[in-house]
Scaffold this motif. Structure first.
Motif, mmCIF file in Angstrom:
data_model
loop_
_atom_site.group_PDB
_atom_site.id
_atom_site.type_symbol
_atom_site.label_atom_id
_atom_site.label_comp_id
_atom_site.label_asym_id
_atom_site.label_seq_id
_atom_site.Cartn_x
_atom_site.Cartn_y
_atom_site.Cartn_z
ATOM 1 N N GLU A 129 0.850 -1.184 0.000
ATOM 2 C CA GLU A 129 0.000 0.000 0.000
ATOM 3 C C GLU A 129 0.892 1.242 0.000
ATOM 4 O O GLU A 129 2.002 1.239 0.538
ATOM 5 N N LEU A 130 0.398 2.309 -0.630
ATOM 6 C CA LEU A 130 1.167 3.554 -0.742
ATOM 7 C C LEU A 130 0.768 4.500 0.386
ATOM 8 O O LEU A 130 -0.407 4.869 0.507
ATOM 9 N N ILE A 131 1.755 4.870 1.197
ATOM 10 C CA ILE A 131 1.499 5.762 2.327
ATOM 11 C C ILE A 131 2.400 6.983 2.196
ATOM 12 O O ILE A 131 3.608 6.866 1.945
ATOM 13 N N CYS A 132 1.810 8.143 2.399
ATOM 14 C CA CYS A 132 2.554 9.411 2.343
ATOM 15 C C CYS A 132 2.767 9.920 3.766
ATOM 16 O O CYS A 132 1.810 10.060 4.539
ATOM 17 N N ALA A 133 4.044 10.163 4.101
ATOM 18 C CA ALA A 133 4.398 10.785 5.387
ATOM 19 C C ALA A 133 4.342 12.289 5.186
ATOM 20 O O ALA A 133 5.247 12.881 4.607
ATOM 21 N N SER A 149 12.055 12.859 17.791
ATOM 22 C CA SER A 149 11.689 12.589 16.401
ATOM 23 C C SER A 149 12.953 12.360 15.572
ATOM 24 O O SER A 149 13.992 12.968 15.807
ATOM 25 N N SER A 150 12.837 11.490 14.593
ATOM 26 C CA SER A 150 13.933 11.221 13.678
ATOM 27 C C SER A 150 13.396 10.460 12.484
ATOM 28 O O SER A 150 12.509 9.610 12.609
ATOM 29 N N ARG A 151 13.943 10.730 11.309
ATOM 30 C CA ARG A 151 13.557 9.988 10.117
ATOM 31 C C ARG A 151 14.524 8.845 9.840
ATOM 32 O O ARG A 151 14.295 8.036 8.942
ATOM 33 N N SER A 152 15.640 8.790 10.582
ATOM 34 C CA SER A 152 16.662 7.773 10.360
ATOM 35 C C SER A 152 16.499 6.654 11.385
ATOM 36 O O SER A 152 17.010 6.734 12.506
ATOM 37 N N GLY A 168 5.484 4.062 12.602
ATOM 38 C CA GLY A 168 5.750 5.319 11.918
ATOM 39 C C GLY A 168 6.475 6.296 12.823
ATOM 40 O O GLY A 168 6.152 6.429 14.003
ATOM 41 N N SER A 169 7.473 6.979 12.260
ATOM 42 C CA SER A 169 8.199 8.019 12.998
ATOM 43 C C SER A 169 7.481 9.337 12.799
ATOM 44 O O SER A 169 7.306 9.801 11.666
ATOM 45 N N PHE A 194 7.502 11.229 9.361
ATOM 46 C CA PHE A 194 8.710 11.202 8.529
ATOM 47 C C PHE A 194 8.799 9.938 7.678
ATOM 48 O O PHE A 194 9.346 9.971 6.578
ATOM 49 N N GLY A 195 8.327 8.800 8.194
ATOM 50 C CA GLY A 195 8.448 7.560 7.451
ATOM 51 C C GLY A 195 7.904 6.385 8.230
ATOM 52 O O GLY A 195 7.523 6.504 9.412
ATOM 53 N N PHE A 196 7.877 5.210 7.548
ATOM 54 C CA PHE A 196 7.246 4.033 8.133
ATOM 55 C C PHE A 196 8.115 2.803 7.889
ATOM 56 O O PHE A 196 8.878 2.750 6.914
ATOM 57 N N GLU A 197 7.952 1.787 8.790
ATOM 58 C CA GLU A 197 8.647 0.514 8.649
ATOM 59 C C GLU A 197 7.737 -0.600 9.180
ATOM 60 O O GLU A 197 6.994 -0.408 10.159
#
Length: 957
Positions: free
Chosen positions: A388-392, A458-461, A430-431, A416-419
């Motif tokens: 599925e396509l998710i937008c952060a 918070s962090s995207r890394s 999700g971060s 920022f992003g997902f894993e």
């Protein structure tokens, strides 16, 4: 598109330029526009050509314009005629044509282009209908100047004329065949000094043909002004019913050119230029909206690197067609790109303005990217999670389907992003701006479960590895363990350094399914059993000769993309090995989004890279031959009032040129026919015999040297293009002659002068020695006489001193005698005084009581005493004698003090004789008090104070 220079030079194999040039269908090539205030010429540019060194020439309204990559120069025509045509031959002659004028420019001995008119050779009869020279061709060793009425054939300084059967339109050389369009007879081919009509071309009489290009199966492609495109197989003319034909019929054609018989360039009046394949499919469309400064394309030209030059109705444009990069910028509604992904036939791009998309199979040439409604905000990422396509997005976590927001999963915080969470197939994390949140996939879609407690940074890394969630925040690395219910972190450990060698963690990334920790290009993995970080030597070795990286990402093809500084590089995987490539990406330096490495590899031909002002498309299949070694040229060499333009014709003449010492101020200009990203082209130079090292790299293409000493010099220059590749050095040698006073002839003269001086000095020394001997003899004689005279003088002086001593002695005796005389005189005075006293006593005796005899004797005695007193002249003699002895003293005293009286002169004399007051009183017959008074008056007259000694003063006179 903005480009910044590359800081690092990559060593990769150099291939010969790929002759099978590929024009890309996706994105726009880099376009560089040159305005008239840059090239210092007129607006319209009708022709373009290039010499063997790579210098570009333009037929401009203001004359001939030359561009060598560094400087623009304009050469005017007689009467400032505009140029309409241009052609270069292999010898460097530049043939030009204008209104009633044609000829050629040729470099003189100094390399400066000089114009030579050929039209002056035209007879008066043929000169009447000369008009504009629209086309120039080099055909079978002849130069052909074509106007509407005639064609002039020039060779070996002779000229012949070909009259148009009716009226020429234009002419073309295709596949070594010369064609003319006649207004009545159609297309004519020139063979054996004659014109032959081509079958079936009268159909085109009312159509202006602006271009004839070679086509498949030895046919021709004809481009007309307003009627579109036609194919001609030398039997019949048929319309070329294609997209390209529709474009030309709509926008009017001004001819075109062809790239390696594979792609066709078609110039238009109204809508820029299109590039199509041999099937008429439009591959690229460049116009004002896509970056050109003008929509009217007067001419197009393919240079020696298969790049495209466009002569515009107002300006010049360079199109970098040979690059494997094309771009989607503001013309496609794209700004700063943080991430991109291909999903279900759409290319999605996360930008600072929202999430945009473009259909992958649609035509990228015309369409722009469309905004996914509801995402207008900072979109930090777009990912495929669990298919599925998710937008952060700054608005939260958004589920995207078919270009729309299908579900707002969470709108409370930005993400920022997902894993995916390991061992929990239905859950992902999700971060967000306050830490992490857990989501679950259900039958109804995605569902926000809860914010994970225990950590709010918070962090995207971040990456999952086995049972740990690894996070890099600031300078610290965190190892965290989710609880069984995923509601909190059961363990959080902050790691300040990987080991004793490296205190800071540079980046964390997943390679081959494992999380790696990078510090100073050393890569480590984590051992859960031993709870230590251990180095992966093999991966570290790959980055040994790479500058310290900031970020690293593995793409879908197992290529390793990395950033260092503000630059981008990649280790392309090839058969279990890696090939380092970074020079090709140097034009992206400074244009990458800091901290957001965005590389989306769909396949080897389609790689998208996020930039600060758009999206770059990279085709790695076009990489071979793209980066070639540039060439450096010493363009000009100047000294005093002399300037030499260096070219292949005069290179040998200028080399080893001798320069007078008075002109030891020299100036060089450099150039490189490297027209891609000129703002990043740099030069380095070294003047041998003056400089020991090469200069620092600089974009400045001018260098001056002043007050050079005499000697042999070699000027060397090299260029570094925008990809960091260096050229071989170009060299020019010259000699500066010494000043006349340091010339070898001058040194011979100095030697002769020194020898002459030695000879003259030697003779003068000998003469001087002889003179010295003579003068020495004379001197000895003189000294002898001087000594003899001195002896006589000393003897005379001695005699004088003896006489003086005798005189002084005599004077002393005289003074003694004077003293003695004075004493005697005083005794006489006393005696006379006594006798006067006796006389007085005798007068008192009464003589009456004396007898006569006694009285007689008494009188006799009285008379005798009186006579003695009266006849004694001793005092007068004394006074006379004293005046005679002290005559000089009295004279000097009288001269200095004229008012002094005789009485005071006498007193001065007595004082000089050191007489006592009593003696002076007796001599002057005054009392002692009278003497003191006289002394006081004398001191006053002489101007003496009380402390000054009167007798000492008189003795000084």
């Amino acid at each position: 598109m903005k480009f910044i220079k590359c800081f690092f030079i990559i060593i990769i194999p150099f291939f010969s330029y790929n002759s099978l040039c590929q024009v890309k269908e996706i994105g726009m090539p880099n376009i560089k526009n040159y305005k008239r205030n840059e090239y210092k010429g007129g607006t319209q540019n009708w022709g373009v050509d290039q010499d063997k060194n790579g210098t570009i020439y333009f037929a401009n309204n203001s004359g001939l314009i030359q561009f060598d990559g560094s400087t623009w120069k304009t050469y005017s025509m007689p009467n400032n005629e505009s140029l309409k045509s241009l052609k270069l031959d292999s010898l460097g002659n530049i043939f030009v044509g204008g209104n009633n004028e044609f000829g050629y420019f040729k470099p003189d001995n100094k390399g400066e282009l000089k114009y030579f008119s050929v039209s002056k050779m035209v007879s008066k009869k043929d000169n009447q209908n000369l008009n504009l020279i629209w086309k120039i061709h080099i055909f079978n060793g002849e130069v052909i100047f074509q106007s509407f009425a005639k064609a002039f054939f020039y060779k070996n300084n002779s000229l012949r004329v070909l009259n148009a059967p009716k009226k020429f339109q234009f002419s073309f050389v295709v596949n070594n065949r010369l064609f003319f369009q006649d207004k009545v007879l159609g297309i004519l081919e020139y063979k054996d000094n004659k014109l032959f009509p081509l079958k079936g071309t009268i159909f085109l009489n009312d159509k202006e043909i602006w271009g004839i290009l070679p086509f498949k199966n030895n046919s021709l492609l004809l481009a007309t002004l307003e009627e579109g495109l036609f194919l001609y197989d030398f039997n019949k003319v048929i319309p070329w019913k294609t997209d390209a034909n529709d474009f030309i019929k709509k926008n009017t054609s001004l001819g075109g050119s062809i790239i390696n018989n594979k792609f066709i360039i078609l110039n238009s009046v109204l809508n820029g230029v299109v590039i199509c394949d041999l099937n008429g499919k439009i591959i690229q469309h460049l116009n004002r909206q896509k970056g050109l400064q003008n929509n009217t394309i007067l001419t197009s030209f393919i240079d020696n690197k298969n790049n495209l030059w466009l002569g515009l109705d107002n300006g010049i444009a360079f199109v970098n067609e040979s690059s494997p990069f094309t771009y989607f910028g503001f013309g496609y509604n794209i700004s700063t790109v943080y991430a991109s992904v291909l999903y279900e036939g759409n290319l999605y791009v996360a930008t600072n303005q929202g999430l945009f998309y473009h259909a992958w199979n649609d035509n990228f040439k015309e369409d722009v990217f469309k905004l996914v409604e509801g995402t207008t905000a900072q979109s930090w990422n777009v990912q495929v999670v669990d298919n599925e396509l998710i937008c952060a997005n700054n608005r939260g976590a958004l589920l995207i389907k078919q270009g729309k927001v299908a579900q707002v999963i969470d709108s409370r915080k930005g993400y920022f992003g997902f894993e995916k969470i390991p061992n929990h197939p239905q859950f992902f994390i999700g971060s967000n701006y306050d830490g992490f949140a857990v989501f679950q996939r259900t039958s109804g879609g995605f569902e926000f479960k809860y914010q994970v407690n225990g950590f709010n940074r918070s962090s995207r890394s971040f990456e999952f590895d086995q049972s740990y969630l690894w996070l890099k925040a600031g300078q610290s690395l965190y190892r965290m363990t989710l609880s069984e219910d995923l509601k909190s972190f059961s363990e959080i450990k902050e790691i300040h350094q990987l080991n004793n060698r490296f205190k800071k963690t540079g980046s964390i990334q997943k390679i081959g399914g494992r999380v790696y920790f990078q510090a100073n290009n050393h890569f480590y993995k984590y051992s859960t059993e031993q709870e230590i970080f251990y180095e992966d030597k093999k991966l570290t070795a790959l980055f040994k000769n790479i500058p310290n990286i900031n970020e690293l990402k593995e793409d879908s093809q197992s290529n390793l993309w990395y950033t260092y500084g503000e630059s981008l590089g990649v280790l392309m995987k090839e058969n279990n090995t890696y090939r380092k490539i970074d020079a090709a990406f140097s034009n992206l330096t400074g244009n990458l989004v800091n901290g957001y490495l965005s590389v989306n590899t769909i396949n080897t031909k389609n790689i998208f890279i996020g930039l600060t002002d758009g999206l770059a498309h990279f085709d790695s299949k076009l990489l071979n031959g793209f980066v070639t070694k540039p060439k450096a040229f010493i363009r000009s060499f100047s000294f005093l009032d002399n300037t030499y333009i260096v070219n292949s014709n005069n290179q040998n003449k200028i080399n080893n040129i001798a320069i007078p010492y008075s002109s030891n101020h020299v100036r060089f200009t450099f150039s490189s026919p490297t027209y891609e990203n000129l703002e990043n082209v740099q030069f380095s130079y070294q003047l041998q015999n003056f400089e020991e090292k090469w200069s620092n790299w600089s974009i400045i293409s001018i260098k001056e040297y002043t007050n050079l000493r005499e000697g042999d010099y070699v000027m060397k220059v090299k260029v570094r293009d925008s990809y960091g590749v260096q050229s071989e050095p170009s060299m020019l040698s010259f000699t500066i002659s010494p000043p006349w006073y340091r010339h070898i002839i001058a040194y011979l003269g100095y030697l002769l002068i020194v020898c002459g001086c030695i000879y003259v000095v030697s003779n003068r020394i000998k003469l001087k020695i002889r003179k010295n001997k003579y003068y020495e003899t004379i001197e000895q004689r003189r000294l002898y006489l001087e000594r003899e005279a001195k002896i006589r003088y000393e003897q005379h002086k001695l005699e004088k001193e003896i006489e003086k001593l005798k005189s002084d002695k005599l004077q002393i005796k005289i003074l003694a005698k004077d003293k003695e005389l004075v004493n005697n005189s005083l005794q006489v005075v006393k005696k006379n005084k006594t006798l006067n006293s006796i006389i007085s006593k005798l007068k008192e005796i009464d003589t009456s009581i004396l007898d006569e005899s006694t009285k007689t004797e008494f009188n006799k005695l009285h008379k005798s005493i009186v006579k003695e007193v009266n006849t004694d002249k001793s005092w007068k003699d004394l006074e006379k004698h004293i005046k005679n002895v002290h005559f000089d003293f009295l004279k000097r005293l009288k001269e200095r003090y004229p008012t002094i009286s005789p009485r005071e002169l006498d007193l001065s004399t007595y004082l000089l004789m050191n007489m006592s007051t009593k003696e002076i009183a007796e001599i002057m017959n005054i009392s002692n008090g009278g003497v003191e008074l006289a002394r006081y008056r004398l001191r006053k007259k002489l101007g003496l104070n009380k402390k000054e000694n009167l007798i000492g003063f008189l003795m000084s006179i």
